[in-house]
Each structure stands twice: as structure tokens, then as C-alpha cells.
Design a protein around this motif. Structure first.
Motif, PDB file in Angstrom:
ATOM      1  N   PHE A  55      -6.896  -9.043 -22.566  1.00 53.57           N
ATOM      2  CA  PHE A  55      -8.080  -8.386 -22.034  1.00 53.57           C
ATOM      3  C   PHE A  55      -8.243  -7.017 -22.685  1.00 53.57           C
ATOM      4  O   PHE A  55      -7.266  -6.379 -23.066  1.00 53.57           O
ATOM      5  CB  PHE A  55      -7.965  -8.175 -20.518  1.00 53.57           C
ATOM      6  CG  PHE A  55      -8.012  -9.435 -19.687  1.00 53.57           C
ATOM      7  CD1 PHE A  55      -8.365 -10.663 -20.235  1.00 53.57           C
ATOM      8  CD2 PHE A  55      -7.699  -9.385 -18.333  1.00 53.57           C
ATOM      9  CE1 PHE A  55      -8.396 -11.809 -19.458  1.00 53.57           C
ATOM     10  CE2 PHE A  55      -7.732 -10.523 -17.548  1.00 53.57           C
ATOM     11  CZ  PHE A  55      -8.075 -11.740 -18.107  1.00 53.57           C
ATOM     12  N   GLY A  56      -9.481  -6.582 -22.790  1.00 59.14           N
ATOM     13  CA  GLY A  56      -9.778  -5.212 -23.193  1.00 59.14           C
ATOM     14  C   GLY A  56     -10.758  -4.618 -22.198  1.00 59.14           C
ATOM     15  O   GLY A  56     -11.594  -5.336 -21.647  1.00 59.14           O
ATOM     16  N   MET A  57     -10.641  -3.317 -21.965  1.00 60.69           N
ATOM     17  CA  MET A  57     -11.490  -2.660 -20.971  1.00 60.69           C
ATOM     18  C   MET A  57     -12.073  -1.378 -21.533  1.00 60.69           C
ATOM     19  O   MET A  57     -11.356  -0.581 -22.157  1.00 60.69           O
ATOM     20  CB  MET A  57     -10.670  -2.349 -19.715  1.00 60.69           C
ATOM     21  CG  MET A  57     -11.435  -1.626 -18.615  1.00 60.69           C
ATOM     22  SD  MET A  57     -12.707  -2.678 -17.877  1.00 60.69           S
ATOM     23  CE  MET A  57     -12.761  -2.016 -16.204  1.00 60.69           C
ATOM     24  N   VAL A  58     -13.375  -1.188 -21.320  1.00 61.61           N
ATOM     25  CA  VAL A  58     -14.046   0.061 -21.661  1.00 61.61           C
ATOM     26  C   VAL A  58     -14.650   0.610 -20.369  1.00 61.61           C
ATOM     27  O   VAL A  58     -15.552   0.006 -19.798  1.00 61.61           O
ATOM     28  CB  VAL A  58     -15.136  -0.143 -22.729  1.00 61.61           C
ATOM     29  CG1 VAL A  58     -15.807   1.184 -23.077  1.00 61.61           C
ATOM     30  CG2 VAL A  58     -14.549  -0.779 -23.986  1.00 61.61           C
ATOM     31  N   TYR A  59     -14.109   1.744 -19.916  1.00 67.50           N
ATOM     32  CA  TYR A  59     -14.511   2.309 -18.633  1.00 67.50           C
ATOM     33  C   TYR A  59     -15.769   3.168 -18.767  1.00 67.50           C
ATOM     34  O   TYR A  59     -16.075   3.706 -19.837  1.00 67.50           O
ATOM     35  CB  TYR A  59     -13.389   3.174 -18.068  1.00 67.50           C
ATOM     36  CG  TYR A  59     -12.149   2.419 -17.656  1.00 67.50           C
ATOM     37  CD1 TYR A  59     -12.009   1.908 -16.365  1.00 67.50           C
ATOM     38  CD2 TYR A  59     -11.109   2.225 -18.559  1.00 67.50           C
ATOM     39  CE1 TYR A  59     -10.857   1.225 -15.987  1.00 67.50           C
ATOM     40  CE2 TYR A  59      -9.951   1.549 -18.184  1.00 67.50           C
ATOM     41  CZ  TYR A  59      -9.838   1.045 -16.899  1.00 67.50           C
ATOM     42  OH  TYR A  59      -8.691   0.374 -16.535  1.00 67.50           O
ATOM     43  N   GLN A  60     -16.456   3.323 -17.636  1.00 67.93           N
ATOM     44  CA  GLN A  60     -17.624   4.198 -17.595  1.00 67.93           C
ATOM     45  C   GLN A  60     -17.250   5.626 -17.981  1.00 67.93           C
ATOM     46  O   GLN A  60     -17.916   6.260 -18.799  1.00 67.93           O
ATOM     47  CB  GLN A  60     -18.236   4.179 -16.195  1.00 67.93           C
ATOM     48  CG  GLN A  60     -19.379   5.165 -16.008  1.00 67.93           C
ATOM     49  CD  GLN A  60     -19.951   5.132 -14.597  1.00 67.93           C
ATOM     50  OE1 GLN A  60     -19.610   4.260 -13.801  1.00 67.93           O
ATOM     51  NE2 GLN A  60     -20.824   6.060 -14.281  1.00 67.93           N
ATOM     52  N   ASN A  61     -16.162   6.109 -17.417  1.00 66.12           N
ATOM     53  CA  ASN A  61     -15.671   7.452 -17.737  1.00 66.12           C
ATOM     54  C   ASN A  61     -14.500   7.317 -18.705  1.00 66.12           C
ATOM     55  O   ASN A  61     -13.457   6.775 -18.344  1.00 66.12           O
ATOM     56  CB  ASN A  61     -15.221   8.162 -16.463  1.00 66.12           C
ATOM     57  CG  ASN A  61     -14.913   9.634 -16.691  1.00 66.12           C
ATOM     58  OD1 ASN A  61     -14.631  10.040 -17.815  1.00 66.12           O
ATOM     59  ND2 ASN A  61     -14.964  10.429 -15.638  1.00 66.12           N
ATOM     60  N   PRO A  62     -14.645   7.804 -19.939  1.00 66.35           N
ATOM     61  CA  PRO A  62     -13.575   7.633 -20.935  1.00 66.35           C
ATOM     62  C   PRO A  62     -12.225   8.201 -20.519  1.00 66.35           C
ATOM     63  O   PRO A  62     -11.198   7.770 -21.029  1.00 66.35           O
ATOM     64  CB  PRO A  62     -14.120   8.387 -22.164  1.00 66.35           C
ATOM     65  CG  PRO A  62     -15.591   8.393 -21.987  1.00 66.35           C
ATOM     66  CD  PRO A  62     -15.822   8.476 -20.509  1.00 66.35           C
ATOM     67  N   ILE A  63     -12.213   9.125 -19.551  1.00 67.21           N
ATOM     68  CA  ILE A  63     -10.943   9.711 -19.123  1.00 67.21           C
ATOM     69  C   ILE A  63     -10.032   8.671 -18.481  1.00 67.21           C
ATOM     70  O   ILE A  63      -8.809   8.825 -18.434  1.00 67.21           O
ATOM     71  CB  ILE A  63     -11.199  10.897 -18.154  1.00 67.21           C
ATOM     72  CG1 ILE A  63      -9.976  11.806 -18.094  1.00 67.21           C
ATOM     73  CG2 ILE A  63     -11.589  10.401 -16.762  1.00 67.21           C
ATOM     74  CD1 ILE A  63     -10.213  13.125 -17.374  1.00 67.21           C
ATOM     75  N   HIS A  64     -10.624   7.565 -18.002  1.00 66.03           N
ATOM     76  CA  HIS A  64      -9.832   6.494 -17.398  1.00 66.03           C
ATOM     77  C   HIS A  64      -9.281   5.527 -18.450  1.00 66.03           C
ATOM     78  O   HIS A  64      -8.355   4.771 -18.157  1.00 66.03           O
ATOM     79  CB  HIS A  64     -10.679   5.713 -16.387  1.00 66.03           C
ATOM     80  CG  HIS A  64     -11.099   6.529 -15.207  1.00 66.03           C
ATOM     81  ND1 HIS A  64     -12.360   6.463 -14.653  1.00 66.03           N
ATOM     82  CD2 HIS A  64     -10.424   7.475 -14.495  1.00 66.03           C
ATOM     83  CE1 HIS A  64     -12.441   7.312 -13.645  1.00 66.03           C
ATOM     84  NE2 HIS A  64     -11.286   7.934 -13.536  1.00 66.03           N
ATOM     85  N   GLY A  65      -9.865   5.545 -19.643  1.00 66.67           N
ATOM     86  CA  GLY A  65      -9.440   4.604 -20.673  1.00 66.67           C
ATOM     87  C   GLY A  65      -8.698   5.236 -21.837  1.00 66.67           C
ATOM     88  O   GLY A  65      -8.097   4.533 -22.652  1.00 66.67           O
ATOM     89  N   LEU A  66      -8.740   6.565 -21.916  1.00 70.15           N
ATOM     90  CA  LEU A  66      -8.126   7.262 -23.042  1.00 70.15           C
ATOM     91  C   LEU A  66      -7.181   8.350 -22.551  1.00 70.15           C
ATOM     92  O   LEU A  66      -7.374   8.921 -21.480  1.00 70.15           O
ATOM     93  CB  LEU A  66      -9.199   7.912 -23.926  1.00 70.15           C
ATOM     94  CG  LEU A  66     -10.214   6.992 -24.603  1.00 70.15           C
ATOM     95  CD1 LEU A  66     -11.282   7.840 -25.290  1.00 70.15           C
ATOM     96  CD2 LEU A  66      -9.551   6.053 -25.585  1.00 70.15           C
ATOM     97  N   LYS A  67      -6.171   8.619 -23.350  1.00 70.46           N
ATOM     98  CA  LYS A  67      -5.338   9.803 -23.152  1.00 70.46           C
ATOM     99  C   LYS A  67      -6.002  10.917 -23.973  1.00 70.46           C
ATOM    100  O   LYS A  67      -5.931  10.930 -25.209  1.00 70.46           O
ATOM    101  CB  LYS A  67      -3.918   9.529 -23.644  1.00 70.46           C
ATOM    102  CG  LYS A  67      -3.214   8.407 -22.880  1.00 70.46           C
ATOM    103  CD  LYS A  67      -2.531   8.940 -21.638  1.00 70.46           C
ATOM    104  CE  LYS A  67      -1.870   7.844 -20.821  1.00 70.46           C
ATOM    105  NZ  LYS A  67      -0.935   7.021 -21.534  1.00 70.46           N
ATOM    106  N   MET A  68      -6.641  11.829 -23.273  1.00 74.75           N
ATOM    107  CA  MET A  68      -7.485  12.816 -23.940  1.00 74.75           C
ATOM    108  C   MET A  68      -6.710  13.782 -24.828  1.00 74.75           C
ATOM    109  O   MET A  68      -7.277  14.385 -25.732  1.00 74.75           O
ATOM    110  CB  MET A  68      -8.307  13.588 -22.905  1.00 74.75           C
ATOM    111  CG  MET A  68      -9.404  12.757 -22.262  1.00 74.75           C
ATOM    112  SD  MET A  68     -10.614  12.214 -23.504  1.00 74.75           S
ATOM    113  CE  MET A  68     -11.748  11.276 -22.475  1.00 74.75           C
TER     114      MET A  68
END
Length: 279
Positions: free
Chosen positions: A114-127
Motif C-alpha cells: 500500500f501507499g498513502m498520500v495524506y491531506q497534510n504532508p506532515i503526516h506522511g513525511l519527516k519534515m
């Protein structure tokens, strides 16, 4: 012979609260929207069922609070559903309810299938990690240890989503919203998953940036043949991307069908209001 769905979701329910005799029948007339006034249970999702086929884009549309994002969180194992079944047509997993797998098995599916792209990038990326390190993180979680291979895949995917390679070592914290979403997409694609979840990914972006992101998604779907579930409150986004569409309201699916069919002949009053808002 009928095509076997890649993903089958049956009767997924997520409730916040214990429920009571009044509301446990899931009868809409016994609830205030998705809320039980007797026991104060909130039904974020109620008996949601659908099939997703190979290479298909399935749209889920609804207003804020309709339950579509909660549903996505259940499917990606971010949230545990109260009840329901999810089958995945993959060797070793057929006929197994994915919701009942161990935490370790769920993590492997999240990272490999699975791959996921969240509405808020802070949930999907380590900033505070670099863009390419974010991609490497998902590859490592899936068991990859070859640094040269991970760097090659990372640079290839960043080029694919139109992030300049010379910015690959920069932190997403310094990127625009549209660039952050494209890094998320690259990260989600890193293990070539058969299923991609996209949750409200154009919210908050400028119109021109929205158009670029949607074009990118369409191109990726055609190039990789990945199946997608796209969640949005905006029917214009669903119209551009989705082959079939589910319409959600107060935690329930109130209408479903081919996207063109829903746009041309909406049956439910709420869907009619959504469609007329586009005109």
C-alpha cells in the motif's frame, strides 16, 4: 468469467463510543446525522462496502465529517475499525481478513503493498529529513538495505514527480505545499505498490498547483497501472480522476456508480446538490 477485485471491503464500521440498543441497529433514523443522542456514540463510518479493481481509480466524495478520511485511515491501518472485512487478492493473503492480521503483518502490507498520500504532508513525511531520505525510510521499512539501490530509486522517483534532483537533499520543510505533496507521492510509490490511497491531496493548494498535482496522478496511474482510492470533498477532482465514485454522507455510502453516471443522473438529493454546485 468475472474479474476478481484487487481489494474487497465489506461492512466497515468505525464508532467512537460503546453504542447502545437504540443505535446498534445502524438505522439512520435513530441517529442525529451520525451521532446517537442516547449513548453519545459517533459512527464515523457505517457499513461501508466496495470493490476496487486492478488499474482502477475509485473516488470517494463527501463533505467534511462524512467519514471518508476515517475510512481511509481504517484501510491503511492507521485506525482500527470497530468491525468489517478487507480482502486483498494477493498470494498468501487471499481469503484472509486484513483487519485481523498481526501488527507486524499489517506493517509489511503498509510498506510493501500500500501507499498513502495524506491531506497534510506532515503526516506522511519527516519534515526534518531530506526528500530522498523520506523515500529511503519507506524502502528500509520494507526490508531494503542496499544504499546505492535506494538512492537510485529515490532520484528516479523525484524526477518522476518533477522535483529537481539537486533539491533531493533538501528538507520538505523548505518546500512549497505542492512540492511536499509530490514528495509524498514519490515516497508512496517507492515499493511499486499495487494500491495507492490519496486523501484530500489538493486541499489548500493554489488552483494551478492543484491542476499540476492532478495531472501527475493521472500520468502515474497510466504509467504504473496502480489502483487508487481518491478521497475528496470536491466533485471536480473526482470527475477528473475517478472511474467509479462512492458518495458518502454522515458515515454512510448513499450513492455509488460510474462517475459519468453519477454526474449526469444523480439520484440522491445530496449528490444532486454536489453536482449542481459544479454547474
Amino acid at each position: 468469467m468475472f474479474e476478481q477485485p484487487l481489494l474487497q471491503v465489506k461492512n466497515v464500521t468505525k464508532k467512537y463510543g460503546a453504542g447502545c440498543q437504540k443505535c446498534m441497529s445502524y438505522c439512520s433514523t435513530k441517529l442525529i446525522k451520525n451521532y446517537c443522542s442516547t449513548c453519545r456514540t459517533v459512527y464515523a463510518c457505517r457499513n461501508v462496502s466496495f470493490d476496487l479493481y486492478t488499474g482502477e481509480i475509485l473516488g470517494i466524495v463527501g463533505e467534511s465529517g462524512s467519514g471518508k478520511s476515517t475510512l481511509m485511515q481504517c484501510l491503511y491501518f492507521d485506525v482500527e475499525p470497530s468491525s468489517g472485512i478487507m480482502y486483498f487478492d494477493h498470494p498468501g493473503l487471499k481469503e484472509k481478513n486484513l483487519f485481523h492480521l498481526s501488527a507486524q503483518q499489517k506493517r509489511l502490507i503498509r510498506h510493501k503493498k500500500f501507499g498513502m498520500v495524506y491531506q497534510n504532508p506532515i503526516h506522511g513525511l519527516k519534515m526534518h529529513y531530506s526528500a530522498i531520505s523520506n523515500i529511503g525510510e519507506k524502502l528500509i521499512a520494507a526490508g531494503d538495505r542496499n544504499v546505492a539501490k535506494m538512492e537510485s530509486i529515490g532520484n528516479m522517483l523525484l524526477r518522476e514527480v518533477e522535483i529537481p534532483v539537486f533539491r533531493s537533499k533538501e528538507k520538505p520543510l523548505h518546500f512549497s505545499g505542492g512540492m511536499q505533496q509530490r514528495v509524498q507521492i514519490a515516497k508512496a510509490l517507492s515499493n511499486n505498490p499495487p494500491i495507492l490511497f490519496l486523501d484530500e491531496i489538493t486541499t489548500g493548494l493554489d488552483l494551478s498547483v492543484q491542476a499540476n498535482v492532478l495531472d501527475l496522478i493521472k500520468n502515474i496511474q497510466m504509467e504504473y497501472g496502480v489502483s487508487m482510492i481518491v478521497v475528496s470533498h470536491d466533485l471536480a477532482v473526482i470527475r477528473m480522476l475517478a472511474d467509479r465514485t462512492l458518495v458518502m454522507l454522515d458515515g454512510e455510502v448513499i450513492e455509488e456508480g460510474l462517475t459519468d453516471q453519477i454526474l449526469e443522473d444523480p439520484q440522491h438529493l445530496y449528490t444532486q446538490q454536489l453536482v449542481y454546485s459544479l454547474i
